[in-house]
Write a protein that holds these residues in place. Structure first.
Motif, PDB file in Angstrom:
ATOM      1  N   ALA A   8       0.758  -1.248  -0.056  1.00 30.29           N
ATOM      2  CA  ALA A   8       0.068   0.108   0.098  1.00 30.29           C
ATOM      3  C   ALA A   8       0.812   1.239   0.004  1.00 30.29           C
ATOM      4  O   ALA A   8       1.675   1.342   0.529  1.00 30.29           O
ATOM      5  CB  ALA A   8      -1.010   0.103   0.982  1.00 30.29           C
ATOM      6  N   ILE A   9       0.604   2.171  -0.951  1.00 26.47           N
ATOM      7  CA  ILE A   9       1.369   3.530  -1.075  1.00 26.47           C
ATOM      8  C   ILE A   9       0.187   4.347  -0.820  1.00 26.47           C
ATOM      9  O   ILE A   9      -0.854   4.550  -0.976  1.00 26.47           O
ATOM     10  CB  ILE A   9       2.006   3.615  -2.496  1.00 26.47           C
ATOM     11  CG1 ILE A   9       2.919   2.357  -2.671  1.00 26.47           C
ATOM     12  CG2 ILE A   9       2.601   5.160  -2.498  1.00 26.47           C
ATOM     13  CD1 ILE A   9       3.450   2.453  -4.236  1.00 26.47           C
ATOM     14  N   ALA A  10       1.011   5.455   0.009  1.00 32.28           N
ATOM     15  CA  ALA A  10      -0.146   6.503   0.595  1.00 32.28           C
ATOM     16  C   ALA A  10       0.685   7.947   0.724  1.00 32.28           C
ATOM     17  O   ALA A  10       1.920   7.961   1.059  1.00 32.28           O
ATOM     18  CB  ALA A  10      -0.622   6.196   1.976  1.00 32.28           C
ATOM     19  N   GLU A  11      -0.230   8.881   0.676  1.00 40.68           N
ATOM     20  CA  GLU A  11       0.449  10.252   0.876  1.00 40.68           C
ATOM     21  C   GLU A  11      -0.022  10.849   2.270  1.00 40.68           C
ATOM     22  O   GLU A  11      -1.061  10.297   2.764  1.00 40.68           O
ATOM     23  CB  GLU A  11      -0.158  11.405  -0.141  1.00 40.68           C
ATOM     24  CG  GLU A  11       0.353  12.726   0.163  1.00 40.68           C
ATOM     25  CD  GLU A  11      -0.406  13.622  -0.792  1.00 40.68           C
ATOM     26  OE1 GLU A  11      -0.466  14.870  -0.714  1.00 40.68           O
ATOM     27  OE2 GLU A  11      -0.773  13.445  -1.935  1.00 40.68           O
ATOM     28  N   VAL A  12       1.130  11.327   2.912  1.00 32.74           N
ATOM     29  CA  VAL A  12       0.538  11.691   4.278  1.00 32.74           C
ATOM     30  C   VAL A  12       0.038  13.022   4.115  1.00 32.74           C
ATOM     31  O   VAL A  12       0.602  14.086   3.633  1.00 32.74           O
ATOM     32  CB  VAL A  12       2.331  11.852   5.062  1.00 32.74           C
ATOM     33  CG1 VAL A  12       2.022  12.533   6.376  1.00 32.74           C
ATOM     34  CG2 VAL A  12       2.858  10.599   4.917  1.00 32.74           C
ATOM     35  N   VAL A  13      -0.999  12.973   4.704  1.00 30.70           N
ATOM     36  CA  VAL A  13      -1.849  14.283   4.566  1.00 30.70           C
ATOM     37  C   VAL A  13      -2.074  15.142   5.946  1.00 30.70           C
ATOM     38  O   VAL A  13      -2.553  16.196   5.919  1.00 30.70           O
ATOM     39  CB  VAL A  13      -3.163  14.043   4.179  1.00 30.70           C
ATOM     40  CG1 VAL A  13      -3.364  13.398   2.698  1.00 30.70           C
ATOM     41  CG2 VAL A  13      -4.056  13.038   5.218  1.00 30.70           C
ATOM     42  N   GLY A  14      -1.369  14.496   7.117  1.00 31.82           N
ATOM     43  CA  GLY A  14      -1.495  15.159   8.529  1.00 31.82           C
ATOM     44  C   GLY A  14      -0.442  14.629   9.262  1.00 31.82           C
ATOM     45  O   GLY A  14      -0.191  13.250   9.343  1.00 31.82           O
ATOM     46  N   ILE A  15       0.265  15.393   9.869  1.00 35.85           N
ATOM     47  CA  ILE A  15       1.265  14.715  10.871  1.00 35.85           C
ATOM     48  C   ILE A  15       1.015  15.333  12.360  1.00 35.85           C
ATOM     49  O   ILE A  15       0.817  16.722  12.536  1.00 35.85           O
ATOM     50  CB  ILE A  15       2.654  15.296  10.263  1.00 35.85           C
ATOM     51  CG1 ILE A  15       3.045  14.964   9.000  1.00 35.85           C
ATOM     52  CG2 ILE A  15       3.856  14.915  11.448  1.00 35.85           C
ATOM     53  CD1 ILE A  15       4.410  15.293   8.391  1.00 35.85           C
TER      54      ILE A  15
END
Length: 202
Positions: free
Chosen positions: A150-157
């Motif tokens: 699974a590849i994902a964009e980090v939208v919140g840290i």
């Protein structure tokens, strides 16, 4: 020594995971289409891009985490640390799908901002992620078996400000751990600084 992995190896234990180590731990929280929360660690995990920030984790076997992520297209990466190591390890058990590993491991669920999956309240940092791709991992014969990435964009840290030192996230203070070769883990206790030689000094 040389060996071809497909033919086995002459050592007491497979050295591959010890050579490609240490590896960050993707402590993945997710939620099923029926609203059941799951929390599990993955050692085949890493950051793969910085702008935008992106991460990946791979599952060997179609497990609850990957089923949830396929359905919801989102997850949270919770930083694994020394103080949380035993509870992180507890979440690696093969629990039935209806079991909430937060409860089993005595961890506190807290709401995320941009995804439905909860995050671990006790961790110094967490990444909210939205999936961009889910890929089968094929071998040279074209067989993926049950390997899925699974590849994902980090939208919140999320960062606990107690672990910031001079505006930098302090891995030593946080006690970040990594997975090593066998049942070994590494604790971050020391860092050294070495900027790229072709970059101007800051």
């Amino acid at each position: 020594m040389f060996f071809e992995p497909r033919s086995g190896h002459p050592l007491p234990h497979d050295p591959f995971r010890a050579i490609v180590a240490p590896r960050p731990i993707g402590w993945i929280s997710s939620i099923s289409k029926d609203g059941v929360v799951n929390l599990a660690p993955y050692s085949f995990f890493n950051a793969i891009a910085g702008n935008p920030p992106m991460v990946m984790f791979a599952s060997e076997g179609i497990k609850d985490s990957i089923r949830n992520v396929e359905a919801s297209r989102e997850f949270v990466v919770n930083l694994a640390t020394k103080s949380l190591a035993e509870r992180m390890n507890e979440t690696s058990r093969a629990h039935p799908a209806e079991v909430n590993e937060f409860e089993v491991a005595g961890l506190t669920m807290t709401e995320s901002r941009l995804v439905k999956a909860p995050r671990v309240a006790e961790t110094p940092a967490a990444l909210e992620c939205k999936v961009t791709e889910i890929l089968p991992l094929k071998d040279l014969n074209g067989d993926a078996g049950e390997r899925v990435m699974a590849i994902a964009e980090v939208v919140g840290i999320h960062i606990d400000e107690a672990y910031l030192t001079d505006g930098l996230f302090d891995m030593v203070k946080a006690g970040t751990i990594a997975r090593c070769g066998y049942w070994d883990y590494q604790l971050t206790t020391e860092l050294f600084n070495m900027p790229r030689p072709d970059l101007p000094n800051h």
